[in-house]
Design a protein around this motif. Structure first.
Motif, PDB file in Angstrom:
ATOM      1  N   UNK A   1      84.991  61.307 120.381  1.00 19.17           N
ATOM      2  CA  UNK A   1      83.681  61.648 119.656  1.00 19.17           C
ATOM      3  C   UNK A   1      82.423  61.970 120.514  1.00 19.17           C
ATOM      4  N   UNK A   2      81.684  62.902 119.929  1.00 22.27           N
ATOM      5  CA  UNK A   2      80.470  63.045 120.652  1.00 22.27           C
ATOM      6  C   UNK A   2      79.542  62.040 119.916  1.00 22.27           C
ATOM      7  N   UNK A   3      78.285  61.882 120.466  1.00 16.88           N
ATOM      8  CA  UNK A   3      77.478  60.731 119.864  1.00 16.88           C
ATOM      9  C   UNK A   3      77.097  60.995 118.463  1.00 16.88           C
ATOM     10  N   UNK A   4      76.937  62.359 118.177  1.00 20.63           N
ATOM     11  CA  UNK A   4      76.281  62.623 116.894  1.00 20.63           C
ATOM     12  C   UNK A   4      77.682  62.720 115.838  1.00 20.63           C
ATOM     13  N   UNK A   5      78.747  62.454 116.154  1.00 17.83           N
ATOM     14  CA  UNK A   5      79.899  62.276 115.566  1.00 17.83           C
ATOM     15  C   UNK A   5      80.501  61.002 115.355  1.00 17.83           C
ATOM     16  N   UNK A   6      79.680  59.935 115.733  1.00 20.57           N
ATOM     17  CA  UNK A   6      79.996  58.471 115.560  1.00 20.57           C
ATOM     18  C   UNK A   6      79.484  58.102 114.048  1.00 20.57           C
ATOM     19  N   UNK A   7      80.204  57.271 113.406  1.00 20.50           N
ATOM     20  CA  UNK A   7      79.848  56.399 112.239  1.00 20.50           C
ATOM     21  C   UNK A   7      78.409  55.654 112.685  1.00 20.50           C
ATOM     22  N   UNK A   8      77.762  55.362 111.693  1.00 16.09           N
ATOM     23  CA  UNK A   8      76.513  54.799 112.216  1.00 16.09           C
ATOM     24  C   UNK A   8      76.679  53.301 112.822  1.00 16.09           C
ATOM     25  N   UNK A   9      75.859  53.012 113.786  1.00 16.57           N
ATOM     26  CA  UNK A   9      75.912  52.014 114.259  1.00 16.57           C
ATOM     27  C   UNK A   9      77.190  51.589 115.690  1.00 16.57           C
ATOM     28  N   UNK A  10      77.960  52.808 115.607  1.00 19.47           N
ATOM     29  CA  UNK A  10      78.848  52.563 116.412  1.00 19.47           C
ATOM     30  C   UNK A  10      78.480  53.388 117.869  1.00 19.47           C
ATOM     31  N   UNK A  11      79.130  52.761 118.849  1.00 22.98           N
ATOM     32  CA  UNK A  11      78.595  53.040 120.327  1.00 22.98           C
ATOM     33  C   UNK A  11      79.865  54.141 120.909  1.00 22.98           C
ATOM     34  N   UNK A  12      80.890  54.100 120.710  1.00 18.83           N
ATOM     35  CA  UNK A  12      82.073  54.886 121.101  1.00 18.83           C
ATOM     36  C   UNK A  12      83.029  55.048 119.880  1.00 18.83           C
ATOM     37  N   UNK A  13      83.656  56.339 119.961  1.00 20.21           N
ATOM     38  CA  UNK A  13      85.048  56.593 119.050  1.00 20.21           C
ATOM     39  C   UNK A  13      85.897  57.523 119.561  1.00 20.21           C
TER      40      UNK A  13
END
Length: 317
Positions: free
Chosen positions: A112-124
């Motif tokens: 996931x790109x940073x702007x695609x992550x759920x709130x508060x998540x660092x990676x995905x």
């Protein structure tokens, strides 16, 4: 006569969770004469209430075992009776800032790109992984055993000497009960609890990685959706905790608002066999061989075929 047939042994497997049943299937299908003793039937084991998501092992040995298991699950995916289905899902972490080394053991990984992550998540990352409907899968394994004339006898074993008096080879797959049975102080219960809801139409799974005590996760199995999760070290209670259930629901609804109106149809509790690492080794008790295969913690499903195949290899010697 085949090599396996000439070396067939009388083997008593203790335990009817996913580790015990898988090990018994491997041994029976390689020609050994297998019996299974279990304090609880498969439907009442911790395995029966697991979320069912396959995950890669995080040590070299466990990684090898999980890859063997992945191969077995891939072969079963076309059999509806197995309860095996592959699904797309999102795995995230608010703890890790870099992807774990084992991430590419999953299929179709897409970070996931940073702007695609759920709130508060660092990676995905999105991936495709096996999901196992455990109640159905345990019935499937039981049927495979029955095809070889193996039935599960409900029996409580309080001392390994009782088992070794009944068979020259004993395989100890008793999960958290192995702490007392094998006098292993490294085994401790890690309590988990799930809320079961009627699936509001979700097909993707979701899980937060790296949480030591609590996290959000949901796992679809047709009309049934399993919500988790918690890790409560040292707790033995099998009674659902209403407060824990409320916290699980709150965390999952925050991720997926559709769950706010989902009908709750049940609560499940299981005791993972916590241990620093799974124990797979042999010892002698009198004239009998005892192979210990327990302590897989929350990775029992993921490591099941790998560790079972290793047991079979040990008994082929």
């Amino acid at each position: 006569m085949s090599t396996v047939a000439t070396m067939a042994k009388d083997v008593l497997v203790l335990g009817a969770g996913v580790i015990g049943l898988t090990t018994a299937v491997c041994l029976a299908e390689e020609g050994h004469r297998v019996r299974v003793w279990a304090e609880r039937p498969p439907a009442r084991t911790t395995s029966a209430v697991a979320s069912g998501l396959w995950g890669p092992g995080t040590t070299p040995r466990d990684s090898a075992w999980s890859k063997v298991t992945f191969g077995e699950f891939s072969a079963l995916a076309d059999d509806p009776a197995s309860g095996l289905h592959f699904e797309r899902g999102l795995q995230v972490s608010r703890v890790w800032s870099e992807p774990p080394w084992w991430v590419h053991d999953f299929v179709d990984v897409e970070m996931c790109a940073p702007d695609e992550l759920p709130e508060g998540m660092l990676i995905g990352f999105w991936c495709t992984a096996p999901l196992i409907d455990l109640p159905r899968y345990l019935r499937y394994l039981t049927d495979r055993l029955a095809a070889h004339g193996v039935e599960i006898e409900e029996r409580t074993v309080r001392d390994l000497a009782e088992a070794t008096a009944a068979a020259p080879v004993v395989v100890n797959c008793t999960g958290v009960a192995a702490g007392k049975l094998a006098a292993d102080e490294d085994v401790r219960p890690v309590r988990g609890q799930h809320v079961i809801v009627r699936n509001p139409g979700l097909s993707d799974f979701y899980v937060e990685l790296g949480g030591e005590h609590e996290w959000a996760g949901y796992f679809p199995h047709g009309d049934r959706l399993i919500l988790g999760g918690v890790r409560q070290h040292g707790q033995w209670s099998l009674d659902p905790d209403p407060e824990v259930a409320e916290q699980i629901l709150r965390r999952c609804i925050a991720v997926e608002p559709k769950l706010a109106d989902a009908e709750v149809v049940g609560h499940e509790v299981g005791l993972r066999p916590g241990r620093t690492e799974a124990r797979l080794e042999e010892e002698r008790i009198g004239e009998s061989r005892v192979v210990h295969n327990y302590g897989h913690d929350g990775l029992g499903v993921s490591l099941s075929w790998g560790s079972a195949r290793e047991v079979a290899g040990m008994l082929a010697d």
